[in-house]
Design a protein around this motif. Structure first.
Motif, mmCIF file in Angstrom:
data_model
loop_
_atom_site.group_PDB
_atom_site.id
_atom_site.type_symbol
_atom_site.label_atom_id
_atom_site.label_comp_id
_atom_site.label_asym_id
_atom_site.label_seq_id
_atom_site.Cartn_x
_atom_site.Cartn_y
_atom_site.Cartn_z
ATOM 1 N N HIS A 74 0.809 -1.218 0.000
ATOM 2 C CA HIS A 74 0.000 0.000 0.000
ATOM 3 C C HIS A 74 0.842 1.267 0.000
ATOM 4 N N THR A 75 2.142 1.139 0.182
ATOM 5 C CA THR A 75 2.978 2.327 0.212
ATOM 6 C C THR A 75 2.886 3.036 -1.134
ATOM 7 N N GLY A 76 2.651 4.310 -1.060
ATOM 8 C CA GLY A 76 2.540 5.103 -2.276
ATOM 9 C C GLY A 76 1.120 5.216 -2.790
ATOM 10 N N ALA A 77 0.245 4.343 -2.340
ATOM 11 C CA ALA A 77 -1.161 4.426 -2.762
ATOM 12 C C ALA A 77 -1.848 5.463 -1.878
ATOM 13 N N GLY A 78 -2.556 6.369 -2.468
ATOM 14 C CA GLY A 78 -3.229 7.421 -1.724
ATOM 15 C C GLY A 78 -4.482 6.925 -1.018
ATOM 16 N N LYS A 79 -5.077 7.819 -0.243
ATOM 17 C CA LYS A 79 -6.290 7.486 0.505
ATOM 18 C C LYS A 79 -7.434 7.091 -0.423
ATOM 19 N N THR A 80 -7.575 7.802 -1.518
ATOM 20 C CA THR A 80 -8.663 7.498 -2.445
ATOM 21 C C THR A 80 -8.491 6.100 -3.021
ATOM 22 N N ALA A 81 -7.258 5.754 -3.417
ATOM 23 C CA ALA A 81 -6.991 4.432 -3.982
ATOM 24 C C ALA A 81 -7.261 3.340 -2.956
ATOM 25 N N MET A 82 -6.783 3.526 -1.733
ATOM 26 C CA MET A 82 -6.966 2.496 -0.712
ATOM 27 C C MET A 82 -8.435 2.353 -0.321
ATOM 28 N N THR A 83 -9.142 3.465 -0.238
ATOM 29 C CA THR A 83 -10.577 3.394 0.067
ATOM 30 C C THR A 83 -11.301 2.652 -1.051
ATOM 31 N N ALA A 84 -10.943 2.924 -2.294
ATOM 32 C CA ALA A 84 -11.549 2.226 -3.434
ATOM 33 C C ALA A 84 -11.253 0.729 -3.375
ATOM 34 N N VAL A 85 -10.038 0.370 -3.016
ATOM 35 C CA VAL A 85 -9.670 -1.048 -2.912
ATOM 36 C C VAL A 85 -10.523 -1.735 -1.848
ATOM 37 N N TYR A 86 -10.651 -1.105 -0.680
ATOM 38 C CA TYR A 86 -11.440 -1.723 0.398
ATOM 39 C C TYR A 86 -12.923 -1.816 0.054
ATOM 40 N N LEU A 87 -13.462 -0.837 -0.638
ATOM 41 C CA LEU A 87 -14.896 -0.822 -0.922
ATOM 42 C C LEU A 87 -15.280 -1.552 -2.210
ATOM 43 N N ALA A 88 -14.288 -1.946 -3.007
ATOM 44 C CA ALA A 88 -14.579 -2.616 -4.280
ATOM 45 C C ALA A 88 -15.253 -3.972 -4.100
ATOM 46 N N GLY A 89 -14.844 -4.734 -3.104
ATOM 47 C CA GLY A 89 -15.457 -6.047 -2.868
ATOM 48 C C GLY A 89 -16.949 -5.937 -2.558
ATOM 49 N N PRO A 90 -17.320 -5.115 -1.532
ATOM 50 C CA PRO A 90 -18.757 -4.950 -1.270
ATOM 51 C C PRO A 90 -19.524 -4.365 -2.456
ATOM 52 N N LEU A 91 -18.889 -3.471 -3.211
ATOM 53 C CA LEU A 91 -19.564 -2.892 -4.380
ATOM 54 C C LEU A 91 -19.883 -3.981 -5.412
ATOM 55 N N VAL A 92 -18.939 -4.863 -5.656
ATOM 56 C CA VAL A 92 -19.181 -5.968 -6.593
ATOM 57 C C VAL A 92 -20.319 -6.844 -6.074
ATOM 58 N N ASN A 93 -20.360 -7.086 -4.753
ATOM 59 C CA ASN A 93 -21.462 -7.879 -4.195
ATOM 60 C C ASN A 93 -22.804 -7.183 -4.365
ATOM 61 N N ARG A 124 -12.699 -3.178 12.220
ATOM 62 C CA ARG A 124 -11.351 -3.000 11.677
ATOM 63 C C ARG A 124 -10.910 -4.111 10.734
ATOM 64 N N THR A 125 -11.235 -5.350 10.968
ATOM 65 C CA THR A 125 -10.764 -6.425 10.091
ATOM 66 C C THR A 125 -11.620 -6.594 8.839
ATOM 67 N N LEU A 126 -12.735 -5.888 8.776
ATOM 68 C CA LEU A 126 -13.613 -5.963 7.604
ATOM 69 C C LEU A 126 -13.391 -4.757 6.699
ATOM 70 N N ASP A 127 -13.899 -4.810 5.495
ATOM 71 C CA ASP A 127 -13.676 -3.750 4.513
ATOM 72 C C ASP A 127 -14.169 -2.386 4.991
ATOM 73 N N GLY A 128 -15.334 -2.338 5.610
ATOM 74 C CA GLY A 128 -15.878 -1.064 6.092
ATOM 75 C C GLY A 128 -14.993 -0.429 7.145
ATOM 76 N N GLY A 129 -14.502 -1.232 8.071
ATOM 77 C CA GLY A 129 -13.604 -0.720 9.113
ATOM 78 C C GLY A 129 -12.272 -0.269 8.556
ATOM 79 N N ASN A 130 -11.745 -1.018 7.581
ATOM 80 C CA ASN A 130 -10.476 -0.619 6.957
ATOM 81 C C ASN A 130 -10.626 0.678 6.173
ATOM 82 N N ALA A 131 -11.732 0.804 5.434
ATOM 83 C CA ALA A 131 -11.972 2.045 4.674
ATOM 84 C C ALA A 131 -12.136 3.222 5.634
#
Length: 188
Positions: A74-93, A124-131
């Motif tokens: 995750h180093t170098g990835a911005g907040k927007t990118a990391m938030t998108a990564v965490y929320l992409a799984g639930p979005l696909v669902n 914290r261990t789930l996508d919502g908590g990480n985002a």
């Protein structure tokens, strides 16, 4: 690593995950196990697609009893990118759930919506908590807030699981999930 040579992510499957899946498939029947596994695979594919689009290299994919864990650099990835990564799984669902509901595949839709809802919880261990943790990382109170939300959410999930256990035919699925989340949060 030489320039231009791609490094592949490490992949592992834990023995408890294999045993849990085998027990589940035998108890429920293999067809019943395919629906939630497919929803989970789509969820993880959403994360992998977002990581690829956001330039976050995948280091490790681990299949464990509580689900899959994808680790990236995750180093170098911005907040927007990391938030998108965490929320992409639930979005696909949510998308696959809506498409399944429209097609009349009610069980798959229910599975997809349930997986999205659980993963969007502020634990914290789930996508919502990480985002949420990423979004609040600039605030001094951010980590404490996420910790409190995680504890409250796990407690409420535990209450719901105990109530459902007594109101249903003894289904232990939600209670087992809560135990896994609690273990990962506080005992790992």
């Amino acid at each position: 690593m030489r320039k231009g040579k791609k490094r592949h992510a490490a992949f592992s499957v834990s023995l408890p995950a294999v045993l849990a899946f085998a027990f589940w498939a035998l108890a429920e029947g293999s067809v019943a196990a395919i629906v939630p596994i497919t929803a989970a695979l789509l969820h993880e594919a959403g994360h992998l697609l977002a990581m690829s689009l956001c330039g976050v290299p995948v280091d490790r994919i681990n299949i464990c009893v509580a689900g899959a864990e994808i680790r990236g650099r995750h180093t170098g990835a911005g907040k927007t990118a990391m938030t998108a990564v965490y929320l992409a799984g639930p979005l696909v669902n949510l998308i696959s759930g809506a498409a399944s509901a429209a097609a009349g595949w009610d069980i798959f839709a229910l599975c997809s919506f349930a997986l999205a809802a659980v993963n969007l919880l502020p634990v914290r261990t789930l996508d919502g908590g990480n985002a949420l943790s990423v979004l609040l990382s600039d605030f001094s109170w951010g980590e404490r807030f996420v910790s409190v939300m995680s504890a409250v959410s796990v407690f409420l999930l535990w209450l719901v699981s105990v109530c459902l256990l007594f109101l249903s035919d003894g289904n232990l699925s939600l209670l087992a999930f809560v135990v896994c989340v609690f273990t990962e949060l506080y005992l790992a």
